[in-house]
Design a protein around this motif. Sequence first.
Motif, PDB file in Angstrom:
ATOM      1  N   PRO A  31       0.809  -1.223   0.000  1.00  0.00           N
ATOM      2  CA  PRO A  31       0.000   0.000   0.000  1.00  0.00           C
ATOM      3  C   PRO A  31       0.840   1.270   0.000  1.00  0.00           C
ATOM      4  N   GLU A  32       2.057   1.205   0.565  1.00  0.00           N
ATOM      5  CA  GLU A  32       2.911   2.389   0.608  1.00  0.00           C
ATOM      6  C   GLU A  32       3.217   2.934  -0.787  1.00  0.00           C
ATOM      7  N   ASN A  33       3.130   2.093  -1.806  1.00  0.00           N
ATOM      8  CA  ASN A  33       3.374   2.530  -3.179  1.00  0.00           C
ATOM      9  C   ASN A  33       2.163   3.224  -3.799  1.00  0.00           C
ATOM     10  N   TYR A  34       1.033   3.231  -3.088  1.00  0.00           N
ATOM     11  CA  TYR A  34      -0.205   3.769  -3.663  1.00  0.00           C
ATOM     12  C   TYR A  34      -0.859   4.802  -2.754  1.00  0.00           C
ATOM     13  N   MET A  35      -0.138   5.309  -1.796  1.00  0.00           N
ATOM     14  CA  MET A  35      -0.683   6.309  -0.887  1.00  0.00           C
ATOM     15  C   MET A  35      -0.553   7.689  -1.511  1.00  0.00           C
ATOM     16  N   ALA A  36      -1.375   7.938  -2.514  1.00  0.00           N
ATOM     17  CA  ALA A  36      -1.365   9.200  -3.248  1.00  0.00           C
ATOM     18  C   ALA A  36      -2.802   9.655  -3.462  1.00  0.00           C
ATOM     19  N   ALA A  37      -2.952  10.943  -3.767  1.00  0.00           N
ATOM     20  CA  ALA A  37      -4.290  11.493  -3.978  1.00  0.00           C
ATOM     21  C   ALA A  37      -4.861  11.103  -5.332  1.00  0.00           C
ATOM     22  N   GLY A  38      -4.002  10.746  -6.263  1.00  0.00           N
ATOM     23  CA  GLY A  38      -4.451  10.382  -7.602  1.00  0.00           C
ATOM     24  C   GLY A  38      -3.262   9.994  -8.461  1.00  0.00           C
ATOM     25  N   GLY A  39      -3.466  10.002  -9.777  1.00  0.00           N
ATOM     26  CA  GLY A  39      -2.361   9.704 -10.671  1.00  0.00           C
ATOM     27  C   GLY A  39      -2.454   8.327 -11.293  1.00  0.00           C
ATOM     28  N   PRO A  40      -1.488   7.992 -12.147  1.00  0.00           N
ATOM     29  CA  PRO A  40      -1.559   6.744 -12.920  1.00  0.00           C
ATOM     30  C   PRO A  40      -1.482   5.480 -12.075  1.00  0.00           C
ATOM     31  N   ARG A  41      -0.750   5.497 -10.966  1.00  0.00           N
ATOM     32  CA  ARG A  41      -0.661   4.287 -10.151  1.00  0.00           C
ATOM     33  C   ARG A  41      -2.032   3.892  -9.578  1.00  0.00           C
ATOM     34  N   LEU A  42      -2.750   4.875  -9.051  1.00  0.00           N
ATOM     35  CA  LEU A  42      -4.069   4.572  -8.509  1.00  0.00           C
ATOM     36  C   LEU A  42      -5.040   4.161  -9.611  1.00  0.00           C
ATOM     37  N   ALA A  43      -4.917   4.805 -10.785  1.00  0.00           N
ATOM     38  CA  ALA A  43      -5.781   4.428 -11.907  1.00  0.00           C
ATOM     39  C   ALA A  43      -5.506   2.987 -12.334  1.00  0.00           C
ATOM     40  N   MET A  44      -4.238   2.606 -12.328  1.00  0.00           N
ATOM     41  CA  MET A  44      -3.852   1.244 -12.679  1.00  0.00           C
ATOM     42  C   MET A  44      -4.427   0.245 -11.664  1.00  0.00           C
ATOM     43  N   LEU A  45      -4.324   0.597 -10.382  1.00  0.00           N
ATOM     44  CA  LEU A  45      -4.839  -0.284  -9.342  1.00  0.00           C
ATOM     45  C   LEU A  45      -6.361  -0.388  -9.410  1.00  0.00           C
ATOM     46  N   GLU A  46      -7.008   0.703  -9.759  1.00  0.00           N
ATOM     47  CA  GLU A  46      -8.463   0.699  -9.908  1.00  0.00           C
ATOM     48  C   GLU A  46      -8.886  -0.265 -11.014  1.00  0.00           C
ATOM     49  N   ALA A  47      -8.172  -0.231 -12.136  1.00  0.00           N
ATOM     50  CA  ALA A  47      -8.484  -1.139 -13.236  1.00  0.00           C
ATOM     51  C   ALA A  47      -8.240  -2.591 -12.840  1.00  0.00           C
ATOM     52  N   LEU A  48      -7.140  -2.827 -12.143  1.00  0.00           N
ATOM     53  CA  LEU A  48      -6.820  -4.178 -11.721  1.00  0.00           C
ATOM     54  C   LEU A  48      -7.872  -4.705 -10.741  1.00  0.00           C
ATOM     55  N   ARG A  49      -8.286  -3.844  -9.815  1.00  0.00           N
ATOM     56  CA  ARG A  49      -9.291  -4.251  -8.830  1.00  0.00           C
ATOM     57  C   ARG A  49     -10.624  -4.543  -9.491  1.00  0.00           C
ATOM     58  N   GLY A  50     -10.891  -3.900 -10.621  1.00  0.00           N
ATOM     59  CA  GLY A  50     -12.123  -4.187 -11.338  1.00  0.00           C
ATOM     60  C   GLY A  50     -12.156  -5.573 -11.936  1.00  0.00           C
ATOM     61  N   ALA A  51     -10.976  -6.165 -12.113  1.00  0.00           N
ATOM     62  CA  ALA A  51     -10.890  -7.489 -12.732  1.00  0.00           C
ATOM     63  C   ALA A  51     -10.573  -8.594 -11.738  1.00  0.00           C
ATOM     64  N   ARG A  52      -9.852  -8.268 -10.662  1.00  0.00           N
ATOM     65  CA  ARG A  52      -9.338  -9.294  -9.765  1.00  0.00           C
ATOM     66  C   ARG A  52      -9.416  -8.847  -8.307  1.00  0.00           C
ATOM     67  N   PRO A  53      -9.462  -9.797  -7.370  1.00  0.00           N
ATOM     68  CA  PRO A  53      -9.332  -9.435  -5.957  1.00  0.00           C
ATOM     69  C   PRO A  53      -7.928  -8.899  -5.674  1.00  0.00           C
ATOM     70  N   LEU A  54      -7.844  -8.031  -4.677  1.00  0.00           N
ATOM     71  CA  LEU A  54      -6.563  -7.455  -4.265  1.00  0.00           C
ATOM     72  C   LEU A  54      -6.286  -7.759  -2.794  1.00  0.00           C
ATOM     73  N   SER A  55      -5.001  -7.809  -2.474  1.00  0.00           N
ATOM     74  CA  SER A  55      -4.536  -7.889  -1.095  1.00  0.00           C
ATOM     75  C   SER A  55      -3.550  -6.751  -0.867  1.00  0.00           C
TER      76      SER A  55
END
Length: 279
Positions: A31-55
């Motif tokens: 999670p430390e790699n995604y503690m941001a207000a926005g940007g491409p990393r969070l958008a990437m994680l959002e897309a991934l979460r739409g397809a697969r479970p996350l931990s």
Amino acid sequence: MVPTAGLGFKPIHFEEALAAPAAGLWFEVHPENYMAAGGPRLAMLEALRGARPLSLHGVGLSLAGAAEPDRRHLARLKQLVDRFDPFLVSEHLAWSVQDGRYFPDLLPFPRTTEALLTMVRNVDIVQSALGRKILIENPSLYIAMDGHEWSETDFLKQLAKRTGCGLLIDVNNVAVSANNLRLDPYAYLDALPHEAIGEVHLAGHRPDPELGEALLIDSHDAPVAESVWALFDYLVASAGPRPALIERDGNLPPFADLMAERDRAAAILATPRKAAAYA
């Protein structure tokens, strides 16, 4: 979809991860790699979460440290948990912060009753803040420390009993610690409270450049060793299937190579041997 075996997610593999068809596949991130207000990393994680479970597998809460978890860090973690609804959240049996100084490692400590009470307090703070149970991972150890009052398995057992947390058992860490401290890894697995295990990690290690096999390093930059696969097979036979993750952080191979290891783990979970087969 019921999660079975997953992979540690790397952005370089985003398109392949998103398109992977494997049943039960899931992904884990720090999670430390995604503690941001926005940007491409969070958008990437959002897309991934739409397809697969996350931990979410944290590395920054320093739960074995003397101080309480940093409230700002914990608030940012809470935002990610609320946004991505991970099916597992985990942290480490280690410390990394002292008096405002941050160390780039997960550090060991004497397993005293005082340390247990501190860890109980800190896990309670985190679980109350997140509103959910977390898992605690066993460490990799390199030298024997003085001052222990509890075995590692009893310490973990007490921690789970007193806080209601679960355990994340990294069988590569078990192999590394057992080799370095000259312990029996199978006896370690037998001594764990199997009912508390919520996740298993598999990773690669390397011998120390100077000491060789006498000192194994939890490097996460090599394929899972056969000795670790054997421990995983034994744990699944003894405790039953749990979500299992392939970790790889360095010398990244092609995504297909990681999926081959992931598929091997999934096959073991799908058809576990009976514990009696090891007698």
